[in-house]
Write an enzyme that holds these catalytic residues in place. Sequence first.
Site, PDB file in Angstrom:
ATOM      1  N   GLN A 128       0.829  -1.204   0.000  1.00  9.62           N
ATOM      2  CA  GLN A 128       0.000   0.000   0.000  1.00  9.62           C
ATOM      3  C   GLN A 128       0.867   1.260   0.000  1.00  9.62           C
ATOM      4  O   GLN A 128       1.674   1.450   0.900  1.00  9.62           O
ATOM      5  CB  GLN A 128      -0.886  -0.019   1.241  1.00  9.62           C
ATOM      6  CG  GLN A 128      -1.937   1.072   1.257  1.00  9.62           C
ATOM      7  CD  GLN A 128      -2.771   1.004   2.516  1.00  9.62           C
ATOM      8  OE1 GLN A 128      -2.306   1.375   3.581  1.00  9.62           O
ATOM      9  NE2 GLN A 128      -3.987   0.524   2.406  1.00  9.62           N
ATOM     10  N   GLY A 129       0.692   2.097  -1.016  1.00  9.22           N
ATOM     11  CA  GLY A 129       1.429   3.358  -1.081  1.00  9.22           C
ATOM     12  C   GLY A 129       0.485   4.521  -0.829  1.00  9.22           C
ATOM     13  O   GLY A 129       0.096   5.228  -1.765  1.00  9.22           O
ATOM     14  N   SER A 131       0.441   6.578   2.739  1.00 12.29           N
ATOM     15  CA  SER A 131       1.097   7.585   3.583  1.00 12.29           C
ATOM     16  C   SER A 131       2.362   8.127   2.922  1.00 12.29           C
ATOM     17  O   SER A 131       3.028   7.433   2.156  1.00 12.29           O
ATOM     18  CB  SER A 131       1.478   6.978   4.932  1.00 12.29           C
ATOM     19  OG  SER A 131       0.339   6.591   5.643  1.00 12.29           O
ATOM     20  N   SER A 163       4.185  -1.690   4.227  1.00 10.56           N
ATOM     21  CA  SER A 163       4.491  -3.058   4.635  1.00 10.56           C
ATOM     22  C   SER A 163       4.637  -3.946   3.410  1.00 10.56           C
ATOM     23  O   SER A 163       3.950  -3.731   2.413  1.00 10.56           O
ATOM     24  CB  SER A 163       3.376  -3.612   5.525  1.00 10.56           C
ATOM     25  OG  SER A 163       3.210  -2.801   6.653  1.00 10.56           O
ATOM     26  N   GLU A 246     -10.035  -2.331   7.481  1.00  6.55           N
ATOM     27  CA  GLU A 246      -8.942  -2.544   8.417  1.00  6.55           C
ATOM     28  C   GLU A 246      -9.413  -2.460   9.868  1.00  6.55           C
ATOM     29  O   GLU A 246      -8.833  -3.042  10.753  1.00  6.55           O
ATOM     30  CB  GLU A 246      -7.861  -1.494   8.149  1.00  6.55           C
ATOM     31  CG  GLU A 246      -6.494  -1.928   8.577  1.00  6.55           C
ATOM     32  CD  GLU A 246      -5.432  -0.939   8.106  1.00  6.55           C
ATOM     33  OE1 GLU A 246      -4.275  -1.208   8.389  1.00  6.55           O
ATOM     34  OE2 GLU A 246      -5.761   0.071   7.481  1.00  6.55           O
TER      35      GLU A 246
END
Lengths: 389, 359
Positions: A128-129, A131, A163, A246
Amino acid sequence: MELAYTAEEEEFRAGLRAWLAEVLPALPPRPDPLDWPARRAYDMGWQRRLYDAGYAGLNWPKDAGGQDVTPTQQLIFLEETEAAGAPYVGAGFVGLLHAGPTIAAEGSPEQRARWLPPILRGEQVWCQGFSEPDAGSDLAALRTRAVRDGDSYVVSGSKIWTSHAEVADWCELLVRTDPEAPRHAGISWLALPMDAPGVTVRPLRTLAGSREFAEVFLDEVRVPVANRVGAENDGWRVTMVTLSFERGTAFVGEVVACRRTLRLLAGRAKENGRWDDPVLRRRLGRLHAEFTALWRLIQWNVSEAAHARRRGGSGVPGPGGSVFKLRYSHARQELYDAAADVLGPGALDLDEEWTRERLSSLSYTIAAGTSQIQHNIVAERLLGLPKGR
Amino acid sequence: MDFRLSDDQEALRRGMRELLAARFGPEALRAAVDGAETAGAEAAGGVAGEGTAGERAPGARTAGGGGPCRGVVDRRLWRELGEAGFFALRVPEAAGGVGLGLPEAVLVFEEAGRALLPGPLVATHLAATHRGGDGAEAVPGAAEGRAVVTALEPDGAPLVEHWADADAVLVPEGEGVGVAAPGVVRALPVRAVDPLTPLHWVSGGRPAAVAACGAGAGVLCREAALLTAAQQLGSAWRTLELAVGHARTREQFGRPVGAFQAVQHLCAGMLVRAETARAAVYAAAVTGDEAETCAAKLLADEAAGANARDCLQVHGGMGFTWEAEVHLHLKRAWLRGSQWRTAVAAEEQLAEALLSPRL
């Protein structure tokens, strides 16, 4: 107010238990937690087994290759797999819980056919890109720029807290496609191939010593326009469709594990004499109440989600998940602080699992929305207080 | 599994909320507090005897040395509660009751806690619920709201609530529960912190039982803890509601104080406490489990006490006044926290349960 499971739900549980009893003894040994390629192989191997047995994409819609089971069946799956000691979703997390559901909800038929089956089969890892160094809690401040050039976007910027970046095939990337528009209105969602020229991954070491996440640097990376999911500049809405996943049932397995840990803690305290301390006993007693209630709170939220789904909703937990996350993240830290009390000098020994868990528990009040942001969400969206400042 | 309230349960709760809004809303609460104050002042001034508002129990008892010990129970309201099925909720339909269970009882007690309804609700409900072995009522009239029943706790402090109003007292002894007449033992009035819950200090030993209640002491104490927790939960919701209402309307620095994160986070924390306690209380009502009941009591006590304090804080100076409702919630929360399983007792019991093998 009914906590008993239906015959159908019990049947699902029995079938799952039988399958777990058959498949778990045949699993290879767990990989070294610091060996990311080995972890990827292990997690993907588990996903493939789930796929072959018909347990992949339980919460995904049928037309996306999922099983479309009820929220209660998802709960049973997470409870039983944890109780049986089965692997967790691991490196499959982003693909199965974020990027996949987003593509399923917003992608074109071609995009769904291209990306969803490899996620379900355990063949491709997503990261996941979202932040950035200057866009954390304030995600809409993101600045990674995507400039249209023919059939491609040219992307430059940097992402952080990513991550599984080192072993990922794809990245769900939020970029700014219109710097002039109001900030929520100039964002697009792209699927970035991690092997594209110009992508550099630099692992970040956590305070626990492990490399759990990374920074991702993007230097004029060309991403085909065909990789954009949803309309240009509509990426914020596309992302929000699935972001609350989430905070929903993601912690079910962990709560089951925490309840087991609490019993182990009491047993250890009884053995080493710490049990004679009434302060410690009362602390463990309070944690017992806490985790009992958290489990019931999950059942409450799942019941609400199931009800909403029966009425045509998505079954995705709403902001109620913030209440759970606030309480759980704090309780988890309390649990491992109490563990340190039980361990005594062992609390300073990194070879003690509970010492390592104590360190990693520190991330829980930060990751997936800090406790402060969760308080804001609860105050504004659940209590209807005026927008804060 | 569907943990949510059924439609019938929602209707029951709504009905009780409407009944209490009509018969014991914030103004009636205020009047009851003022009435108890006046009665207390008169009694302290040496004027003994008749009550000041509504019907009173005949012959309010005094024992030991002076001080106020007048009753606060409104007998007419008590009978209305009886007619609405509050006390006979769990009595089987064949015996003239409503025939519902603990989950439903928890819902009506939650509403009672929300309204700060005074009186020994828990003991009277339990006296009505648990009949003797021969099917006879443990306390005649309890189910209909004609009798007011209080209780002594097995190991708790010798403080008993609503002694002056009580027609009977439940006395857990060993495994069983007896029914005794109040007034036969020495009971000294206490200047109670909660203006609507008079307390007596029972110092002359326990009264001898004249009848038996059908429940064992274990069941009685567990159900009393759960129903007390339910009232705490209702109080926690009410103080959250009061705090949010104030934060939305009170303006400082040109905006509602609820627009400031410092205030928002207090309010959000209150919701987290109430929702967590609700999950624990409702689960204990469904399972009847001993450890879950301890968890319910512990978390509901925490929610009621801490929410009242935060509500007080959100109200600023007004929160510290007699006029604001919040102090009544805090005082009642302290009282209930001391009843039917204190935090120490609940935590020790929950700790011990961690050592027993899981069923």
